[in-house]
Design an enzyme around this catalytic site. Structure first.
Site, PDB file in Angstrom:
ATOM      1  N   LYS A  57      47.926  -2.592  24.432  1.00 17.00           N
ATOM      2  CA  LYS A  57      47.550  -3.848  23.748  1.00 17.00           C
ATOM      3  C   LYS A  57      48.289  -3.858  22.613  1.00 17.00           C
ATOM      4  O   LYS A  57      48.737  -5.090  22.163  1.00 17.00           O
ATOM      5  CB  LYS A  57      46.018  -3.247  23.497  1.00 17.00           C
ATOM      6  CG  LYS A  57      45.495  -4.664  22.804  1.00 17.00           C
ATOM      7  CD  LYS A  57      43.798  -4.264  22.609  1.00 17.00           C
ATOM      8  CE  LYS A  57      43.396  -5.511  21.633  1.00 17.00           C
ATOM      9  NZ  LYS A  57      41.857  -5.305  21.418  1.00 17.00           N
ATOM     10  N   GLU A 101      52.133   7.738  22.436  1.00 19.88           N
ATOM     11  CA  GLU A 101      52.056   8.368  23.807  1.00 19.88           C
ATOM     12  C   GLU A 101      52.951   7.162  24.902  1.00 19.88           C
ATOM     13  O   GLU A 101      53.836   7.814  25.368  1.00 19.88           O
ATOM     14  CB  GLU A 101      50.847   8.597  24.447  1.00 19.88           C
ATOM     15  CG  GLU A 101      50.025   9.790  23.669  1.00 19.88           C
ATOM     16  CD  GLU A 101      49.185   9.234  22.438  1.00 19.88           C
ATOM     17  OE1 GLU A 101      49.364   8.096  22.037  1.00 19.88           O
ATOM     18  OE2 GLU A 101      47.901   9.559  22.276  1.00 19.88           O
ATOM     19  N   GLY A 158      40.401  -2.624  24.235  1.00 17.52           N
ATOM     20  CA  GLY A 158      40.919  -1.965  25.187  1.00 17.52           C
ATOM     21  C   GLY A 158      40.229  -1.318  26.211  1.00 17.52           C
ATOM     22  O   GLY A 158      40.810  -1.634  27.434  1.00 17.52           O
ATOM     23  N   ARG A 159      39.034  -0.785  26.130  1.00 18.01           N
ATOM     24  CA  ARG A 159      38.299  -0.502  27.161  1.00 18.01           C
ATOM     25  C   ARG A 159      37.465  -1.258  27.751  1.00 18.01           C
ATOM     26  O   ARG A 159      36.665  -1.220  28.694  1.00 18.01           O
ATOM     27  CB  ARG A 159      37.347   0.891  26.442  1.00 18.01           C
ATOM     28  CG  ARG A 159      36.494   0.367  25.365  1.00 18.01           C
ATOM     29  CD  ARG A 159      35.920   1.409  24.502  1.00 18.01           C
ATOM     30  NE  ARG A 159      34.954   0.909  23.244  1.00 18.01           N
ATOM     31  CZ  ARG A 159      35.655   0.542  22.158  1.00 18.01           C
ATOM     32  NH1 ARG A 159      36.926   0.951  22.006  1.00 18.01           N
ATOM     33  NH2 ARG A 159      34.934   0.316  21.104  1.00 18.01           N
ATOM     34  N   GLU A 174      33.434   5.641  23.381  1.00 14.32           N
ATOM     35  CA  GLU A 174      34.417   5.003  22.295  1.00 14.32           C
ATOM     36  C   GLU A 174      33.512   3.892  21.792  1.00 14.32           C
ATOM     37  O   GLU A 174      33.702   3.476  20.538  1.00 14.32           O
ATOM     38  CB  GLU A 174      35.574   4.484  22.725  1.00 14.32           C
ATOM     39  CG  GLU A 174      36.819   4.394  21.900  1.00 14.32           C
ATOM     40  CD  GLU A 174      38.183   4.118  22.406  1.00 14.32           C
ATOM     41  OE1 GLU A 174      38.933   5.078  21.854  1.00 14.32           O
ATOM     42  OE2 GLU A 174      38.352   3.165  23.221  1.00 14.32           O
ATOM     43  N   HIS A 187      28.712  22.049  44.266  1.00 13.39           N
ATOM     44  CA  HIS A 187      29.222  23.222  44.669  1.00 13.39           C
ATOM     45  C   HIS A 187      29.792  23.885  43.243  1.00 13.39           C
ATOM     46  O   HIS A 187      30.710  24.932  43.382  1.00 13.39           O
ATOM     47  CB  HIS A 187      30.256  23.382  45.887  1.00 13.39           C
ATOM     48  CG  HIS A 187      29.524  22.818  46.952  1.00 13.39           C
ATOM     49  ND1 HIS A 187      28.726  23.764  47.646  1.00 13.39           N
ATOM     50  CD2 HIS A 187      29.208  21.869  47.527  1.00 13.39           C
ATOM     51  CE1 HIS A 187      28.097  23.011  48.873  1.00 13.39           C
ATOM     52  NE2 HIS A 187      28.561  21.864  48.401  1.00 13.39           N
ATOM     53  N   LYS A 243      45.114  10.416  14.749  1.00 11.29           N
ATOM     54  CA  LYS A 243      46.690   9.604  14.757  1.00 11.29           C
ATOM     55  C   LYS A 243      47.384   9.937  13.675  1.00 11.29           C
ATOM     56  O   LYS A 243      48.457  10.236  13.807  1.00 11.29           O
ATOM     57  CB  LYS A 243      46.300   8.305  15.308  1.00 11.29           C
ATOM     58  CG  LYS A 243      45.791   7.986  16.713  1.00 11.29           C
ATOM     59  CD  LYS A 243      46.064   6.440  16.824  1.00 11.29           C
ATOM     60  CE  LYS A 243      45.014   5.951  18.160  1.00 11.29           C
ATOM     61  NZ  LYS A 243      44.999   4.655  18.157  1.00 11.29           N
TER      62      LYS A 243
HETATM   63  O1  F6P Z   1      43.356   5.416  20.564  1.00  8.24           O
HETATM   64  C1  F6P Z   1      42.241   4.886  21.201  1.00  8.24           C
HETATM   65  C2  F6P Z   1      42.837   3.521  21.733  1.00  8.24           C
HETATM   66  O2  F6P Z   1      43.150   2.583  20.658  1.00  8.24           O
HETATM   67  C3  F6P Z   1      41.977   2.828  22.752  1.00  8.24           C
HETATM   68  O3  F6P Z   1      40.996   2.207  22.234  1.00  8.24           O
HETATM   69  C4  F6P Z   1      42.873   2.103  23.669  1.00  8.24           C
HETATM   70  O4  F6P Z   1      42.306   1.739  24.795  1.00  8.24           O
HETATM   71  C5  F6P Z   1      44.112   3.075  23.700  1.00  8.24           C
HETATM   72  O5  F6P Z   1      44.079   3.531  22.421  1.00  8.24           O
HETATM   73  C6  F6P Z   1      45.284   2.333  24.163  1.00  8.24           C
HETATM   74  O6  F6P Z   1      45.826   1.464  22.939  1.00  8.24           O
HETATM   75  P1  F6P Z   1      46.990   0.301  23.506  1.00  8.24           P
HETATM   76  O7  F6P Z   1      46.562  -0.236  24.540  1.00  8.24           O
HETATM   77  O8  F6P Z   1      47.068  -0.153  22.149  1.00  8.24           O
HETATM   78  O9  F6P Z   1      48.209   1.453  23.601  1.00  8.24           O
END
Ligand code: F6P
Length: 525
Positions: free
Chosen positions: A198, A204, A258-259, A344, A375, A489
């Site tokens: 987003k 990452e 995002g979610r 979240e 199990h 972060k």
């Molecule tokens: O760190 C949380 C977050 O902001 C989530 O809410 C989001 O889905 C995820 O990181 C990834 O964010 P992005 O789509 O901006 O890489």
């Protein structure tokens, strides 16, 4: 409102056991279940009674759930801490009625973006958009994390019977193992990479994207980047810096959390796997749930009722966790998906106005598919000291008609678990052996549907989204920000140079400094 909470607590004290509730009322199932077409919510195996259900419905009214819901659908800026509207529902608004943000209808832009996405997905699937060598793509890697990974990964897994496009893989973790293990069996010449973020700043995703870019460049040359990458982001300009062509960069908007973004361009890997038509079915299912949430009386409203069971268990009974147990192997990632959606969104400690909440908020959400979990951890669900309300999901039919016997076993196991949790086994029934006693009276809800189709999955996800919404509305919290992820972060950014140098400075606490030294020792085996 305080009075309602007090009355609920008092009523809970007087609630008979689940065994007794079923013994007293042969119509309990019919009276404590609700449906939307084939989607059934059975909450009869919770301790809710007519009295407590009525009180909870009053609580929903007193906390203005309906007004808050309408404000969301109307595009009001209900995400107050980020001053944003919350309109993932506009993405599945297949009725195409206007939806206004700041006085402008967002639907023309939504439709335009879907047209471009569907065209792109169809052309890749048909081998018309090709790799650098002119051949078709056989594999797609989606690089994203959180909402930019869990939604498409979960949905792609859930809809495996509908796959007729390229194979789709997901890389999220910054641990190099994830990318390395994913690309090892793949041919870069046949692989399309989607960078999904987003913000297009998430460390990452950017780190994985750069390493994947290097993989393509080393194998195919710099000029192949334009042919082998696509991007999904709200920050369209940032994709260009990476070398991704504008016509392969798909946008969405700050009013999509995002979610909650699986319905947007973030769904591109799903569109590639199952095709635009099936994706439209998925949107249709969610739209149907939206309409149901907007119009059904609360006493029959699935998201409201599911939320009220949540409030009952969390606030009135004091259960700190809930387990999500899909008896549907293809929903293996559904508990992880719900973890982000729920935790979240509702893992908050202050209300919208900044005052501290006085009720417990979001529970710990976790789970695994049945029958596997039986199990492994069900021992604790049945005989542990903590009571964990369970949410079972089960289809009437699988996608493997030739394996009906498997499916009968699956259904029998699912129902047996809900019954065992509810009934338990008394000391007398256990012939006096305390080790074989099950306390019972352990609540569960069961969500049943005919078959896990794109439409059903759309309904299921939207059901849970709105459940989270209703719970947040009752607690008075903002379900749409996530400030709680920021501190970690920031600290990671500060620690990176220290880890790289292996030299902690004075500001580090002794544990962090000690761990840095331990983990960066040159001779660490
Ligand atoms: O760190 C949380 C977050 O902001 C989530 O809410 C989001 O889905 C995820 O990181 C990834 O964010 P992005 O789509 O901006 O890489």
């Amino acid at each position: 409102m305080d009075k309602l909470w007090t009355e609920l607590a008092a009523a809970q004290q007087a609630t008979p056991s689940l065994r007794a509730l079923f013994a007293q009322n042969p119509d309990r199932f019919a009276e404590f279940s609700a449906g939307l077409d084939d989607l059934l919510l059975d909450y009869s195996k919770t301790g809710l009674t007519e009295t407590t259900r009525a009180l909870l419905l009053q609580l929903a009214e007193a906390t203005e759930v309906a007004q808050k819901r309408d404000a969301m659908f109307a595009g009001e800026k209900i995400n107050t801490t980020e001053n944003r509207a919350v309109l993932h529902t506009a993405l599945r608004n297949i009725a195409n009625t206007p939806v206004y943000v700041d006085g402008a209808d967002v639907m023309p832009e939504v439709n335009k973006t879907f047209d471009a996405l569907f065209k792109f997905a169809q052309a890749v699937r048909a081998g018309e958009i090709t790799a650098a060598d002119g051949g078709a793509f056989s594999d797609v890697i989606n690089i994203g994390i959180g909402g930019s990974d869990l939604g498409p990964a979960m949905v792609t897994g859930a809809l495996a019977p509908y796959h007729d496009g390229p194979r789709v893989h997901f890389v999220s973790n910054v641990d190099g193992a994830h990318l390395a293990d994913t690309i090892r069996p793949l041919d870069p010449a046949r692989t399309l990479i989607i960078v999904a973020s987003k913000t297009f700043t998430t460390i990452e995703t950017m780190t994985n994207a750069h390493s994947a870019r290097q993989w393509i460049v080393e194998a195919l040359g710099e000029q192949a980047v334009a042919r082998h990458f696509a991007a999904v982001s709200t920050a369209l300009d940032k994709g260009a810096v990476f070398g991704i062509l504008p016509e392969r960069t798909f946008g969405f908007w700050d009013w999509v959390g995002g979610r909650y973004s699986i319905w947007s361009a973030i769904g591109l890997p799903v569109m590639l796997a199952i095709g635009p038509e099936n994706f439209r079915e998925f949107l249709t299912g969610a739209h149907e749930m939206d309409q149901h949430f907007r119009t059904a009386p609360f006493a029959n409203n699935l998201p409201v009722l599911l939320a009220l069971t949540g409030i009952w268990h969390r606030n009135i009974c004091g259960h700190a966790a809930r387990a999500v147990l899909p008896y549907d192997q293809r929903l293996a990632r559904f508990p992880a998906y719900l973890q982000q959606l729920d935790m979240e969104s509702n893992g908050k400690r202050v209300r919208k106005d900044g005052s501290a909440v006085t009720q417990a908020t979001g529970p710990l959400v976790w789970g695994e598919p049945g029958t596997n979990g039986q199990h492994a951890f069900y021992q604790l669900l049945h005989q542990g000291t903590a009571v964990i309300p369970c949410e079972f999901l089960i289809a009437a039919q699988g996608h493997e008609p030739a394996m009906r016997e498997h499916h009968n076993l699956l259904i029998a196991n699912c129902l047996a678990q809900t019954r065992a949790l509810m009934l338990g086994r008394t000391l007398e029934e256990a012939h006096g052996n305390p080790h074989r006693v099950f306390p019972g009276n352990r609540p569960s809800v069961t969500i049943a549907y005919n078959k896990l189709t794109p439409r059903t999955l759309g309904r299921l996800i939207a059901l849970y989204e709105h459940r989270v919404f209703v719970e947040a509305a009752i607690w008075g919290i903002n379900a749409f920000d996530q400030w709680g992820v920021e501190l970690g972060k920031e600290l990671a950014t500060g620690l990176l140079p220290i880890v790289a140098s292996g030299r902690p400075d004075q500001s580090a606490d002794s544990s962090t400094a000690g761990l840095v030294l331990h983990l960066t020792k040159k001779d660490t085996a």
